[in-house]
Design an enzyme around this catalytic site. Structure first.
Site, PDB file in Angstrom:
ATOM      1  N   SER A 134     -56.473  21.544  93.798  1.00 17.70           N
ATOM      2  CA  SER A 134     -56.839  21.133  92.446  1.00 17.70           C
ATOM      3  C   SER A 134     -55.788  20.209  91.867  1.00 17.70           C
ATOM      4  O   SER A 134     -54.662  20.139  92.349  1.00 17.70           O
ATOM      5  CB  SER A 134     -56.963  22.365  91.558  1.00 17.70           C
ATOM      6  OG  SER A 134     -55.681  22.949  91.455  1.00 17.70           O
ATOM      7  N   LYS A 135     -56.204  19.506  90.827  1.00 17.94           N
ATOM      8  CA  LYS A 135     -55.324  18.565  90.142  1.00 17.94           C
ATOM      9  C   LYS A 135     -54.040  19.231  89.692  1.00 17.94           C
ATOM     10  O   LYS A 135     -52.984  18.639  89.707  1.00 17.94           O
ATOM     11  CB  LYS A 135     -56.032  18.030  88.898  1.00 17.94           C
ATOM     12  CG  LYS A 135     -56.738  16.736  89.132  1.00 17.94           C
ATOM     13  CD  LYS A 135     -57.232  16.169  87.826  1.00 17.94           C
ATOM     14  CE  LYS A 135     -58.396  15.240  88.116  1.00 17.94           C
ATOM     15  NZ  LYS A 135     -59.373  15.130  87.119  1.00 17.94           N
ATOM     16  N   ARG A 136     -54.177  20.468  89.256  1.00 22.68           N
ATOM     17  CA  ARG A 136     -53.009  21.147  88.689  1.00 22.68           C
ATOM     18  C   ARG A 136     -51.892  21.337  89.718  1.00 22.68           C
ATOM     19  O   ARG A 136     -50.743  21.357  89.380  1.00 22.68           O
ATOM     20  CB  ARG A 136     -53.422  22.494  88.085  1.00 22.68           C
ATOM     21  CG  ARG A 136     -53.599  22.436  86.581  1.00 22.68           C
ATOM     22  CD  ARG A 136     -54.357  23.621  86.077  1.00 22.68           C
ATOM     23  NE  ARG A 136     -55.749  23.580  86.524  1.00 22.68           N
ATOM     24  CZ  ARG A 136     -56.355  24.582  87.126  1.00 22.68           C
ATOM     25  NH1 ARG A 136     -55.729  25.698  87.377  1.00 22.68           N
ATOM     26  NH2 ARG A 136     -57.621  24.467  87.481  1.00 22.68           N
TER      27      ARG A 136
ATOM     28  N   GLY B 243     -51.189  19.384  92.363  1.00 23.63           N
ATOM     29  CA  GLY B 243     -50.670  18.199  93.052  1.00 23.63           C
ATOM     30  C   GLY B 243     -51.577  17.025  92.811  1.00 23.63           C
ATOM     31  O   GLY B 243     -52.563  17.127  92.095  1.00 23.63           O
TER      32      GLY B 243
END
Ligand code: GLU
Length: 487
Positions: free
Chosen positions: A258-260, A262
């Site tokens: 997920s974006k969170r 990396g």
């Protein structure tokens, strides 16, 4: 084979999307087929301006551009190429309408007038009863004339698919193998939304049929929708393409990437300086296993050996250390002339002298073994173009067992030994010979003279070896740096 990549223009191209595109590209190239880019822009609320450009650019920069469909022309404008277009779903609305009408006529679909409030309340109740969320078919048997009247009155509605609940749908996925889905677990999927746009489910079936897709290669998140798609192909009387679902990408803790946790935007890796070859090499190994020890693959090699049968079903862990390692490996593989040409402008920007340096190629070769990204080059070559300022703390390294008090003696030793190398024979072998033959009598260990020499010539804790640097600095510059250090 005709394969396709069908992203939605809702932001940057996800790194997992680039992997899916790579798999599809490889299958097309392997079979001397065609790789199509289709833009699935039916969710107007989620569309992001410029996202299509990013998608095409990322594919191009990565080295896997489409052969057909949406692409750039020579001036960088978005164009469509191919005989099965348009390749933007938003330009195909009449086609979807036509086929949804056919489903209505044949009893495979029905109008649904349920409001979002009603659907919310229904879902809430199902949740309380711990039932799987599913449309309760309130509108499935509305009389024809009532339906017609409500439509004529402008009442908002969608069109849903009528799932044969008593059936079991089976399929043999290219990656997942045999699958079976019980009809009563499949929702009556919305096919056409109230804004007249199709959902993905209807649109991709129609498109993959008319665009003659032989194999749909897509993310695992679509696996649970597969029975709906198979039923649609059957309802239309069309042949089903092959389906291959690609496993999820995972963080190290095995949660979904997920974006969170990396950077998931594929383009960012390219702008950060990862070589396309390294990035694709990394991506292909996320899920695919060559069955040998080999880890470095060119695209040409991959075209001949890649196979979806060797893609495993379990999620693939996204390991950035592996990417950095591959990046290093690929950096070493660039022909040295090309490597030097790529870094020269960067180094010259910081050190003008590099622009006219006749030894630039040799100096560049020295760092090619250790560099990870091109922008590191100016820092790594800086000591060839400006005098270093080595500190006593760095020269008298406790690790090398050097006392500050010994340093002047060490420098004297180096000056004497290097001084005897003739000017016209200043090369690595003569430098090594001059120093090493005198070492035993000096009482110093090799590290006690080579470490200080390297630090005095470069000013750096890490750099290529002392002999190589001395050779490429030349005798007079080497002697000058020793004298400066001594004083
Ligand atoms: N637009 C879909 C997505 O981006 C495409 C999936 C597919 O390849 O069929 O997930």
């Amino acid at each position: 084979m005709r394969t396709r990549f069908a992203p939605s223009p809702t932001g940057s191209l996800h790194i997992g999307g680039l992997r899916t595109a790579l798999f599809a590209w490889l299958i097309a190239k392997q079979t001397k087929g065609t790789f199509v880019l289709r833009i699935e822009d039916t969710d107007q609320a989620r569309e992001v301006v410029g996202a299509t450009q990013v998608i095409i650019r990322t594919l191009e920069l990565s080295g896997i551009p489409p052969d057909e469909g949406v692409m750039f022309d020579t001036t960088g404008e978005i164009v469509e190429k191919g005989e099965y277009g348009p390749y933007h779903q938003s330009k195909r609305l009449p086609l979807y309408r036509k086929y949804v009408d056919e489903l209505l006529e044949n009893g495979h679909a029905y109008h649904c007038f349920c409001t979002s409030e009603r659907l919310d309340a229904m879902r809430k109740k199902q949740q309380e009863l711990r039932l799987a969320p599913m449309y309760d078919r309130q509108c499935i048997n509305l009389p024809k004339d009532e339906t017609a009247k409500r439509i004529a009155a402008g009442e908002k509605h969608v069109i849903r698919m009528k799932i044969p609940r008593e059936e079991t749908v089976t399929y043999d996925d290219v990656i997942y193998g045999p699958l079976s889905f019980k009809g009563h677990t499949i929702d009556d999927q919305v096919l056409l939304k109230s804004d007249g746009f199709p959902t993905y489910h209807l649109a991709h079936v129609v498109d993959d049929h008319f665009m003659k897709t032989d194999m749909v290669i897509r993310g695992e998140e679509w696996l649970s929708s597969l029975p709906k798609h198979l039923l649609l192909f059957r309802a239309f009387g069309w042949d089903t393409p092959k389906y291959a679902h690609v496993p999820l990408l995972l963080n190290k803790d095995r949660t979904k990437l997920s974006k969170r946790q990396g950077d998931v935007a594929a383009e960012h890796y390219l702008t950060k300086g990862y070589l396309p070859e390294a990035l694709l090499n990394f991506l292909v190994l996320l899920g695919w296993n060559p069955g040998t020890e080999q880890e470095i693959f060119t695209l040409t090699e991959l075209i001949s050996i890649f196979s979806l049968e060797r893609v495993h079903k379990s999620g693939a862990v996204f390991d950035l250390e592996k990417l950095d390692w591959l990046q290093g490996q690929w950096m070493r593989r660039i022909p040295v002339e090309e490597f030097a040409a790529r870094i020269r402008p960067l180094v010259t920007e910081k050190y003008t002298a590099a622009g006219t340096d006749p030894d630039f190629l040799k100096r560049a070769a020295l760092i090619q073994e250790r560099i990870t990204f091109f922008p590191e080059a100016p820092e790594m070559l800086g000591y060839f173009y400006e005098s270093p300022s080595p500190t006593m703390a760095l020269i008298a390294s406790p690790k090398q067992k050097i006392e500050p008090a010994q340093v002047p003696t060490i420098i004297d030793f180096l000056k004497t030994q290097l001084g005897i190398v003739p000017d016209d024979n200043w090369n690595r072998d003569s430098i090594v010979a001059a120093i090493e033959q005198a070492l035993p009598a000096s009482g110093f260990k090799k590290g006690q003279v080579l470490w200080p020499l390297r630090v005095m010539l470069t000013g750096r804790e890490y750099s290529p070896g002392a002999y190589e640097v001395a050779e490429l600095l030349g005798k007079s510059e080497t002697m000058k740096r020793l004298a400066v250090a001594l004083s």
